[in-house]
Enzyme design. Structure first.
Site, PDB file in Angstrom:
ATOM      1  N   HIS A   1     -15.492 -17.865  -8.495  1.00  0.00           N
ATOM      2  CA  HIS A   1     -15.518 -16.876  -9.572  1.00  0.00           C
ATOM      3  C   HIS A   1     -14.748 -17.404 -10.776  1.00  0.00           C
ATOM      4  CE1 HIS A   1     -11.345 -15.401  -8.908  1.00  0.00           C
ATOM      5  NE2 HIS A   1     -11.611 -15.483  -7.611  1.00  0.00           N
TER       6      HIS A   1
ATOM      7  N   ASP B   1     -13.451 -15.500 -13.331  1.00  0.00           N
ATOM      8  CA  ASP B   1     -12.447 -14.611 -13.926  1.00  0.00           C
ATOM      9  C   ASP B   1     -11.087 -14.772 -13.256  1.00  0.00           C
ATOM     10  OD1 ASP B   1     -13.681 -13.368 -11.630  1.00  0.00           O
ATOM     11  OD2 ASP B   1     -12.733 -11.478 -12.187  1.00  0.00           O
TER      12      ASP B   1
ATOM     13  N   GLU C   1     -15.102 -11.003 -10.229  1.00  0.00           N
ATOM     14  CA  GLU C   1     -14.728 -10.899  -8.821  1.00  0.00           C
ATOM     15  C   GLU C   1     -13.463 -10.078  -8.647  1.00  0.00           C
ATOM     16  OE1 GLU C   1     -12.569 -12.011  -5.105  1.00  0.00           O
ATOM     17  OE2 GLU C   1     -11.947 -12.283  -7.189  1.00  0.00           O
ATOM     18  N   GLU C   2     -12.516 -10.258  -9.562  1.00  0.00           N
ATOM     19  CA  GLU C   2     -11.202  -9.647  -9.407  1.00  0.00           C
ATOM     20  C   GLU C   2     -11.219  -8.121  -9.545  1.00  0.00           C
ATOM     21  OE1 GLU C   2      -8.791 -11.133  -8.277  1.00  0.00           O
ATOM     22  OE2 GLU C   2      -8.786 -13.241  -8.866  1.00  0.00           O
TER      23      GLU C   2
ATOM     24  N   HIS D   1      -2.298 -14.660  -8.443  1.00  0.00           N
ATOM     25  CA  HIS D   1      -1.925 -13.444  -9.174  1.00  0.00           C
ATOM     26  C   HIS D   1      -0.461 -13.404  -9.590  1.00  0.00           C
ATOM     27  CE1 HIS D   1      -5.502 -11.007  -7.243  1.00  0.00           C
ATOM     28  NE2 HIS D   1      -5.851 -12.226  -7.657  1.00  0.00           N
TER      29      HIS D   1
END
Length: 385
Positions: A73, A75, A137-138, A359
């Site tokens: 992904h 993002d 995705e996030e 993250h």
């Protein structure tokens, strides 16, 4: 032959695209499309409804079913209010690690896959290799769901998917799903001294949460025998209950945010059916007996199926052979894997970096992990010729 220096260069370029989920990913997708086109890949870009985001799907080799997909992904999560030691969108190398937002989650794998593409392109490929890079995705795997729909419509049928989420290059064959909802309660305001004349949205929201708690306890008894997950049952979490404006006002609005992490789809269906029945037969009739416009509406934030461990899994067996690993694990975090599995593909999750770094401020991927990833991707060539 692709090198670590090539990977470092491309990863640095990808980190420079601030593809936070709230923003566009088009510049990064174009950059990747140009790189893949330059080595002869057939590249398609499929935009979302807004036109500000897109999925990339590129292919090398013969146009036939049964290919291998390398998926990631594009993002990343926000950096706001995080205390970084350096600019999160300028990659830096320190102590054998590459720092920057998205280095492990998951632009490191994307960079490794794309710099390996020219190597694949020089081979006499008998089996296609595909590159699938998605958006959002996030925040709900919306890009992967759109990609799955497009693949189905175009009758594109790869056989194997390797998703390069950060697993420290461990082979992951299973994880729970993630279903997120917001229940909106509309009551009827009034003075707190006459509660029977109003519909207290907060009180009905509390009853709804009580039902969630009952289902939460019930699900423990539905855990499959020999479930590999920790905990082994489907979980429910109430994230927030918001409502009301003052001590002496009957609240006319309330909201409950909640999620469940199903071990399998049957549990998700069971919870949704039980909640629907409870609202339709108990809560809503009582609310509308006082005020006909009162009610409950459920907003689906996202429903992403988990990756169910399978006895037969070509992707798992292939990556075990390529890496020399002697087993596969399950993890608690979610990925796009279940979406591909629902299309009938064999799926495994394996990529550089640790989820413990994802993250967080000063996110990084180690150079050693990137080297392991590149080695695995090069070895895939033996399954393509």
């Amino acid at each position: 032959m692709s090198t670590l220096e090539d990977a470092k260069t491309l990863l640095g370029e990808l980190i420079g695209f601030p593809t936070v989920s709230s923003d566009s990913n088009l510049d990064m997708i174009k950059h990747l499309a140009d790189r893949l086109s330059d080595c002869g890949a057939a590249v398609e870009i499929w935009h979302d409804e807004t036109g500000t985001k897109a999925n990339l799907f590129a292919s090398l080799g013969p146009k036939r079913d049964g290919g291998i997909v390398l998926s990631g992904h594009s993002d990343v999560v926000p950096v706001a209010d995080q205390d970084w030691s350096s600019d999160p969108f300028v990659m830096e190398e320190r102590d054998g690690k590459w720092f920057g937002r998205g280095t492990c989650d998951m632009k490191g794998f994307i960079a490794a896959a794309v710099i390996t593409a020219p190597y694949y392109a020089k081979l006499d490929l008998q089996r296609p290799v595909h590159f699938a890079f998605t958006y959002d995705e996030e925040i709900g795997c919306f890009g992967a769901q759109a990609l799955a729909k497009t693949l189905r419509e175009k009758a594109i049928k790869p056989a194997v998917v390797i998703i390069g989420e950060p697993t420290s290059m461990r082979i992951i064959e299973g994880h729970k799903g993630c279903y997120e909802y917001t229940a909106h309660f509309t009551g009827f305001e009034g003075h707190g001294s006459a509660p029977e004349r109003g519909v207290n949205a907060v009180e009905y929201a509390v009853q709804y949460v009580s039902k969630l708690l009952a289902l939460k306890a019930d699900l423990q008894g539905r855990a499959p025998a020999n479930s590999p997950f920790d905990p082994p049952w489907t979980t429910i979490n109430t994230g927030s209950l918001v409502g009301g404006v003052a001590h002496n006002v009957i609240p006319g609005k309330a909201r409950v945010d909640w999620e469940m992490r199903p071990v399998h789809k049957a549990d998700a269906d069971y919870v949704k059916d039980e909640l629907h029945r409870f609202c339709a037969q108990s809560l809503i009739p009582a609310m509308q007996a006082v005020h006909p416009d009162a009610g409950i509406k459920t907003e689906i934030i996202g429903e992403v199926d988990g990756l169910e461990p399978m006895d037969e899994n070509e992707a798992r067996d292939l990556v075990m052979e390529l890496t020399g690993a002697n087993g596969a694990d399950v993890v608690p975090f979610g990925t796009e894997a279940g979406i591909f599995q629902q299309l009938g593909m064999s799926v495994v999750v394996c990529g550089p970096g640790s989820i413990d770094q994802a993250h967080k401020p000063d996110e990084y991927v180690s150079v050693d992990q990137m080297a392991q990833c590149l080695d695995m991707l090069r070895r895939i060539s033996s399954k393509l010729v």
